[in-house]
Design a protein around this motif. Structure first.
Motif, short mmCIF file in Angstrom:
data_model
loop_
_atom_site.label_atom_id
_atom_site.label_comp_id
_atom_site.label_asym_id
_atom_site.label_seq_id
_atom_site.Cartn_x
_atom_site.Cartn_y
_atom_site.Cartn_z
N HIS A 167 20.61 13.83 51.52
CA HIS A 167 21.14 12.69 52.36
C HIS A 167 21.08 12.81 53.88
O HIS A 167 21.12 14.24 54.26
N GLU A 184 18.07 -9.05 48.03
CA GLU A 184 18.62 -9.63 46.78
C GLU A 184 19.05 -11.19 47.21
O GLU A 184 19.59 -11.76 46.43
N ARG A 241 26.28 2.40 51.57
CA ARG A 241 24.87 2.60 50.82
C ARG A 241 24.71 1.44 49.96
O ARG A 241 23.45 1.06 49.83
N ARG A 242 25.66 0.83 49.02
CA ARG A 242 25.36 -0.03 48.15
C ARG A 242 24.83 -1.38 49.02
O ARG A 242 24.04 -1.86 48.57
N ASP A 287 21.33 -0.78 50.28
CA ASP A 287 20.37 -0.83 49.08
C ASP A 287 20.25 -2.56 48.85
O ASP A 287 19.12 -2.93 48.78
N LEU A 323 18.18 -4.05 51.50
CA LEU A 323 16.48 -3.59 51.62
C LEU A 323 16.07 -4.03 50.46
O LEU A 323 14.77 -4.40 50.41
N ALA A 324 16.69 -4.31 49.18
CA ALA A 324 16.11 -4.82 47.91
C ALA A 324 15.75 -6.43 48.18
O ALA A 324 15.16 -7.02 47.42
#
Length: 96
Positions: free
Chosen positions: A5, A46, A36-37, A40, A43-44
């Protein structure tokens, strides 16, 4: 294999911090894990819609256009009243 990390600091206001802590307790995880979720998910990207979500949005747009067309032809004097009431409800129920 261990995950290395990198340290990353973020600053949030008191209200966000409190909300994160409440959510972390509810989800039985750390605030760092929640962040972090969120990263993520961002970055994805969604924002890409599932087929079902896309269909709901298409139906919503179709319905809006159809109603606007019907109102404009049948009750043109009510259009401005309906739009104004819609704007009021957006503020009341959605903070927009």
């Amino acid at each position: 294999m261990s995950i290395k990390h990198q340290h990353c600091s973020i600053r949030v206001d008191g209200e966000r911090s409190a909300r994160l802590k409440v959510r972390a307790v509810a989800e039985k995880c750390s605030v760092s894990e929640l962040v972090r979720r969120a990263v993520d998910a961002y970055l994805a990207d969604e924002r890409q819609l599932s087929a079902s979500d896309l269909r709901v949005r298409q139906l919503s747009e179709y319905s809006q256009i159809a109603l606007d067309t019907i109102i404009a032809k049948t009750y043109p004097e009510l259009r401005d009243v309906i739009v104004a009431k819609t704007n009021e409800r957006m503020v009341q129920y959605h903070g927009q």
